[in-house]
Scaffold this motif. Structure first.
Motif, short mmCIF file in Angstrom:
data_model
loop_
_atom_site.label_atom_id
_atom_site.label_comp_id
_atom_site.label_asym_id
_atom_site.label_seq_id
_atom_site.Cartn_x
_atom_site.Cartn_y
_atom_site.Cartn_z
N GLU A 45 13.56 -10.71 4.16
CA GLU A 45 12.19 -10.38 4.53
C GLU A 45 11.56 -9.54 3.44
N LYS A 46 12.37 -8.74 2.78
CA LYS A 46 11.88 -7.85 1.74
C LYS A 46 13.02 -7.49 0.80
N PHE A 47 12.69 -7.29 -0.47
CA PHE A 47 13.71 -6.75 -1.37
C PHE A 47 13.07 -5.71 -2.27
N PHE A 48 13.85 -4.72 -2.63
CA PHE A 48 13.33 -3.69 -3.53
C PHE A 48 14.44 -3.22 -4.46
N VAL A 49 14.04 -2.59 -5.54
CA VAL A 49 14.98 -2.16 -6.57
C VAL A 49 15.05 -0.64 -6.57
N LEU A 50 16.24 -0.10 -6.48
CA LEU A 50 16.45 1.33 -6.67
C LEU A 50 17.10 1.48 -8.04
N PHE A 70 16.31 1.58 13.13
CA PHE A 70 15.37 2.51 12.49
C PHE A 70 15.12 2.12 11.04
N ILE A 71 16.17 1.64 10.35
CA ILE A 71 16.00 1.15 8.98
C ILE A 71 14.99 0.00 8.97
N GLY A 72 15.12 -0.92 9.90
CA GLY A 72 14.18 -2.05 10.01
C GLY A 72 12.77 -1.57 10.27
N LEU A 73 12.64 -0.57 11.15
CA LEU A 73 11.33 0.00 11.47
C LEU A 73 10.70 0.64 10.24
N MET A 74 11.52 1.34 9.45
CA MET A 74 11.00 2.02 8.26
C MET A 74 10.59 1.03 7.18
N ASN A 75 11.33 -0.08 7.06
CA ASN A 75 10.93 -1.11 6.10
C ASN A 75 9.57 -1.68 6.48
N GLU A 76 9.35 -1.87 7.79
CA GLU A 76 8.06 -2.36 8.28
C GLU A 76 6.97 -1.31 8.04
N CYS A 77 7.32 -0.06 8.23
CA CYS A 77 6.40 1.06 8.02
C CYS A 77 5.92 1.10 6.57
#
Length: 276
Positions: A45-50, A70-77
């Motif tokens: 659904e989403k990817f990001f680079v750290l 909560f991790i899923g909620l924060m990604n949506e946030c």
């Protein structure tokens, strides 16, 4: 891409041909996956680079105590914030904001109060970020069935501003605390208690933030205000001397020179407050 490590059912680390390690998120994306297995970016659904190694470790630690929902909620946030600003946020917000809100919600559920002494100053400094933070709080209230106190809006605002400007949260906080310290000095020196809702106070705070931004970015233009400065020094000596005291505090904290013309503008602001 190839799976490097499954962090939980909804988050995994993959090897990307261009970005090296990336974080992939999505419902059930990690379920049944094994290290070395091929995976397409479309499946996430989403990817990001750290990119920062320290942030990668912090995110992995985060997943050890923050539940998956909560991790899923924060990604949506975070996605909501990006849509509102139409920009990709600095990826460190995935660590900072998730960690902050997880513990904030825990404290709220335990009935503990959250106070924010810099709320007014934060709203004045970053009005756009504050508006979005307010929307996020209302959204979280609906999603989690909690009542997040208004003070939390200020903290979320700082996280958003930090991610938008690629500045460390500590640096953003430092500016807010600097202004708070200068307000304390003003109240002590003028023997007054400033009304935080007074229009003259609001103007002063906006001026402080604008001045700090200009000094930080070395955008100060040379201005000749010597004639007016002499008049103000004679007419309002207490406010003029206080203005210079504040300038010295700014210089010590920012480690950069503050233009002399600042004394003129600060004296005028201080005189308006003193008259109250």
């Amino acid at each position: 891409m190839r799976v490097k490590k499954v962090l939980n059912n909804n988050v995994l680390i993959a090897a990307h041909p261009e970005y090296n390690e990336v974080i992939l998120t999505g419902k059930g994306i990690g379920f049944g996956k094994r290290t070395g297995e091929d995976i397409s970016v479309e499946s996430a659904e989403k990817f990001f680079v750290l990119r920062d190694q320290k942030e990668q470790q912090q995110y992995k630690q985060l997943l050890s105590y923050v539940d998956e929902s909560f991790i899923g909620l924060m990604n949506e946030c975070i996605e909501r914030i990006e849509k509102r600003f139409e920009v990709r946020l600095n990826e460190h917000i995935h660590v900072g904001l998730t960690d902050h809100l997880y513990f904030a919600v825990k404290r709220i559920q335990q009935g503990l109060d959250i106070k924010n002494p810099f709320l007014t100053e934060t709203e004045l400094a970053y009005p756009k970020e504050y508006t979005v933070a307010l929307e996020i709080v209302q959204w979280l209230n609906e999603k989690l069935g909690v009542s997040v106190p208004v003070g939390e809006v200020g903290f979320i605002t700082l996280h958003i501003h930090s991610a938008l400007t690629n500045r460390e949260l500590s640096e953003v906080n430092k500016h807010t605390q600097l202004i708070s310290r200068m307000v304390d000095v003003i109240e002590e020196s003028l023997k007054i208690s400033v009304d935080r809702a007074d229009v003259n106070y609001l103007r002063l705070i906006r001026h402080f933030h604008a001045s700090i931004e200009r000094v930080q970015k070395d955008e100060n233009r040379p201005e000749n205000q010597e004639a007016l400065a002499k008049v103000l020094q004679a007419e309002y000596p207490v406010c003029y001397n206080l203005a210079w005291k504040l300038i010295k505090i700014m210089q010590q904290n920012l480690h950069k020179p503050v233009p002399d013309a600042e004394a003129v503008y600060l004296t005028l602001h201080l005189q308006r407050l003193a008259k109250q």
